[in-house]
Design a protein around this motif. Structure first.
Motif, PDB file in Angstrom:
ATOM      1  N   PHE A   1      -2.379  10.704  22.928  1.00 20.11           N
ATOM      2  CA  PHE A   1      -3.797  10.741  23.283  1.00 20.11           C
ATOM      3  C   PHE A   1      -4.646  11.143  22.076  1.00 20.11           C
ATOM      4  O   PHE A   1      -5.798  10.688  21.937  1.00 20.11           O
ATOM      5  CB  PHE A   1      -4.004  11.728  24.434  1.00 20.11           C
ATOM      6  CG  PHE A   1      -5.360  11.670  25.061  1.00 20.11           C
ATOM      7  CD1 PHE A   1      -5.735  10.603  25.862  1.00 20.11           C
ATOM      8  CD2 PHE A   1      -6.272  12.700  24.863  1.00 20.11           C
ATOM      9  CE1 PHE A   1      -6.990  10.551  26.454  1.00 20.11           C
ATOM     10  CE2 PHE A   1      -7.527  12.664  25.452  1.00 20.11           C
ATOM     11  CZ  PHE A   1      -7.885  11.586  26.246  1.00 20.11           C
TER      12      PHE A   1
ATOM     13  N   ASP B   1     -12.963   6.142  23.723  1.00 18.61           N
ATOM     14  CA  ASP B   1     -13.687   6.493  24.944  1.00 18.61           C
ATOM     15  C   ASP B   1     -14.601   7.669  24.632  1.00 18.61           C
ATOM     16  O   ASP B   1     -14.186   8.635  23.964  1.00 18.61           O
ATOM     17  CB  ASP B   1     -12.701   6.860  26.056  1.00 18.61           C
ATOM     18  CG  ASP B   1     -13.397   7.092  27.383  1.00 18.61           C
ATOM     19  OD1 ASP B   1     -13.637   6.103  28.101  1.00 18.61           O
ATOM     20  OD2 ASP B   1     -13.718   8.256  27.687  1.00 18.61           O
TER      21      ASP B   1
ATOM     22  N   THR C   1      -7.766   9.001  20.765  1.00 21.11           N
ATOM     23  CA  THR C   1      -9.100   9.600  20.680  1.00 21.11           C
ATOM     24  C   THR C   1      -9.694   9.417  19.296  1.00 21.11           C
ATOM     25  O   THR C   1     -10.901   9.158  19.155  1.00 21.11           O
ATOM     26  CB  THR C   1      -9.022  11.094  21.025  1.00 21.11           C
ATOM     27  OG1 THR C   1      -8.497  11.246  22.350  1.00 21.11           O
ATOM     28  CG2 THR C   1     -10.385  11.753  20.952  1.00 21.11           C
TER      29      THR C   1
ATOM     30  N   ALA D   1     -13.269  11.141  25.597  1.00 24.44           N
ATOM     31  CA  ALA D   1     -11.951  11.533  25.101  1.00 24.44           C
ATOM     32  C   ALA D   1     -11.956  12.801  24.246  1.00 24.44           C
ATOM     33  O   ALA D   1     -11.050  13.633  24.390  1.00 24.44           O
ATOM     34  CB  ALA D   1     -11.311  10.373  24.339  1.00 24.44           C
TER      35      ALA D   1
END
Length: 705
Positions: A527, A536, A531, A539
């Protein structure tokens, strides 16, 4: 081979087609003459299908009533029967405008060709149709000599076969217009009557394109993909329609969750099948631009940028891909240009993949308005789906629910069951925020019933995520972790490649609080990379929150503070509320009740403002545990319990074991056992069943005094 980690987006193919040509608006506010008027068509000979400039004439969109009136079976002695192809006028005869029961209107977007909902690949903004290369004279494919239809004729039957081709194309045109009008059953009937066995490739390809698009609406999407790729092969001499078929095949592959199949549809030129070693991972070698067949005029820069951007994203080059996709968004809505719904859906899908949620909602909202005003009807439900998903990602859950409910009704009315499954999944996700367990179960089950037989991996992933988030709202952490574990993994047996990263924060919250720290740290590592690529807007805050949940006591508070600072940079009450709730619960466990109450009250405001009622209830329970008085506190014997005893009693009343209660409240099972004994003594009960009855009775009394 693992698929790439992508920004979460609903199936990005724009209505399974490329955009129609934009119409330039003149200074007086009117558009150029687009040939609207009664339908007149004479397909008896090849010459009658060719305009003076050498381009093939194209059938304008038909009103669904006209499709039914012209092609419905009727008694042989009626005017309608004499207007049908092959009835009274000889083989290949199509109705003229004078024979129609009423004028057949055209779409404001301009005429279409078989298998296309609108014009594609404009060479000039002012044009309302696209010239097609003339078919080679005298080249007619035949089948076995003893078969009927298009095959079985000698050279003397060339004219008959030409007439049959014209009649078949007319039926295929009508089938496409019936599909666009939301009449899939009628479209399939017309395709069956076209009888394309032994027909030239152009005719069979046009029929397969419509067949594939119908299957994409209602049927196994893997089958639809194969039909659409076959259509692209058969339409190799017609680059525009071949491209439409490949983009539709990519949409089918996206719904399947097959990254390699998406790449095959994106990167292969017309008529090319198979794939080299597709390696859709960051750093994999891939062409800067998708392959283009010799002579293929991909003149619409938005379509070229879209294909290149999606190809780069699928190969793991998110920076390059987002740059090209932003070109698609920027080129849409230019001054003086009236974009059609297909162009706007293309831009909306590009914006979703690029992570620009505001642009995605604007483009999809405009697409909805244009589709409702100008058609085609079939795109209304798709525009509502994209808009609902964009609103959901942006944290505007009430709007997302309104659009998804409207889209569900529209999709069901138009026979778009696959799209209806996606709307059900979106509604399940909204319900997981709003706190309705019954709605989550109802919509998730409906989505899964359609997803399983039709291979809709995207809808299945969204529905499972909704169930897991509902478990989190109720404090059912082991159940949430069990559901989310498979979704966040990579590979064909895991979640959809474009959604799994979006579910990682939920998984980390459940896993970190149930002793699965190793799995949670592994998910956070991936993740973190996702990020860093700007995938997003939420995020960065979610990443800081995940790290706080996995850090020691000294490093936890700065990470929660950093997460709240990131939340201030983006909209979204729900995600901010989740961070405030977890921070407040951590402060309470550190025996800092005053600070905890401040954070928890902020969380309660965020959840109530965002309509997250289930999460608001969890926050009130945490507030009670800090000693905060609540006007909803039950009267009677339950009022004798301490805040912690009351929380344990409520968890037990829901059926949780002592170990599950300990996980929910971040205490030891021994502590739960100690408090539960005191609860039994205070209330005078001797079993968990009796306690459940006490709590249920007290809650009802409080709700309805």
């Amino acid at each position: 081979m693992e698929p790439p980690t992508l920004p979460g987006a609903m199936a990005p193919g724009a209505a399974a087609t490329t955009p129609e040509p934009p119409r330039r608006v003149d200074d007086d506010g009117t558009g150029p003459h687009d040939g609207t008027g009664p339908l007149a068509r004479r397909p008896e000979t090849p010459e009658s299908r060719v305009r003076p400039d050498g381009a093939e004439r194209r059938v304008p969109p038909l009103d669904p009533r006209a499709v039914t009136a012209v092609y419905d079976p009727a008694p042989q002695d009626t005017p309608r029967s004499r207007a049908r192809p092959g009835a009274g006028g000889g083989p290949g005869r199509a109705p003229t405008a004078a024979e129609l029961p009423f004028p057949a209107p055209q779409s404001a977007a301009g005429p279409t060709r078989p298998g296309e909902p609108s014009n594609v690949l404009p060479a000039d903004d002012r044009r309302t149709d696209i010239a097609e290369p003339a078919r080679p004279a005298g080249r007619v494919e035949t089948g076995p000599a003893d078969s009927g239809g298009f095959a079985g004729a000698d050279a003397a039957g060339t004219a008959d076969r030409t007439d049959e081709s014209g009649c078949a194309l007319g039926l295929i045109d009508a089938a496409e217009q019936a599909r666009l009008a939301g009449l899939p059953g009628r479209a399939r009937e017309l395709l069956a009557r076209a009888g394309c066995e032994g027909a030239p490739d152009a005719v069979r390809g046009a029929a397969q394109l419509v067949h594939g698009q119908l299957g994409l609406q209602d049927g196994p999407v893997a089958d639809a993909r194969e039909v659409l790729l076959l259509a692209a092969e058969l339409l190799a001499a017609d680059p525009a329609r071949a491209l439409a078929a490949r983009l539709a095949a990519m949409e089918a592959a996206w719904a399947m969750g097959d990254a390699a199949a998406c790449l095959e549809a994106l990167d292969r030129g017309p008529g090319q099948r198979g794939s080299d070693a597709v390696n859709p991972v960051p750093g994999a070698a891939d062409p800067e631009e998708p392959d283009r067949a010799p002579g293929q005029p991909e003149t619409d820069g938005r379509v070229a940028a879209y294909r290149a951007g999606m190809s780069a994203v699928m190969h793991g080059r998110l920076d390059t891909g987002r740059r090209r996709l932003r070109e698609v968004v920027a080129a849409t809505g230019a001054a003086g240009i009236v974009d059609g719904p297909e162009s706007l859906l293309l831009a909306g899908g590009a914006a979703l993949v690029a992570g620009d949620l505001s642009a995605a909602c604007r483009a999809n909202s405009r697409a909805l308005a244009v589709a409702r005003a100008r058609g085609p009807y079939i795109l209304v439900a798709q525009a509502l789906e994209r808009l609902a998903y964009g609103e959901l990602r942006a944290g505007r859950h009430a709007r997302a629910r309104a659009h998804a409910e409207d889209g569900l009704r529209t999709a069901l009315a138009a026979g778009q069951s696959n799209l209806a499954a996606h709307h059900h999944a979106i509604l399940a996700l909204v319900a997981s925020v709003e706190g309705s367990q019954e709605a989550v179960a109802e919509h998730a089950s409906a989505a899964e019933r359609m997803a399983a037989p039709h291979g809709l991996a995207q809808a299945a992933t969204l529905s499972q995520w909704a169930r897991a988030r509902a478990d989190l709202a109720r404090g059912r952490l082991p159940e949430a972790a069990a559901r989310l574990g498979p979704l966040v993994g990579a590979g064909p047996r895991h979640g959809h490649f474009a959604i799994r990263m979006l579910a990682v924060p939920c998984f980390v919250e459940a896993a970190a609080r149930t002793g699965q720290e190793e799995a949670a740290r592994s998910a956070v590592a991936e993740f973190t990379h996702w990020t860093a690529q700007g995938a997003d807007p939420q995020a960065p805050a979610q990443l800081a929150r995940c790290r706080a949940l996995l850090s020691d006591d000294d490093g936890c508070e700065p990470l929660f503070t950093a997460a709240l600072a990131h939340h201030e940079e983006v909209v979204g009450d729900f995600e901010r509320g989740r961070t405030q709730l977890l921070y407040g619960a951590w402060l309470r466990r550190r025996r800092r009740p005053g600070e905890a109450r401040g954070r928890l009250r902020d969380a309660l405001v965020s959840f109530e403002r965002g309509g997250a009622l289930g999460w608001a209830a969890q926050t009130r329970a945490e507030l009670r545990a800090t000693g905060d008085a609540s006007p909803a506190e039950p009267a009677g014997p339950l009022a004798l319990l301490t805040p912690q005893q009351l929380r344990i009693a409520r968890c037990v009343a829901e059926g949780a074991t002592n170990r599950e209660v300990a996980l929910r409240l971040s205490v030891s099972p021994r502590t739960v056992d100690h408090h539960l004994r005191n609860v039994f003594a205070a209330l005078g009960v001797r079993s968990r069943v009796e306690l459940s009855r006490w709590v249920d009775r007290a809650e009802k009394t409080t709700a309805h005094p």
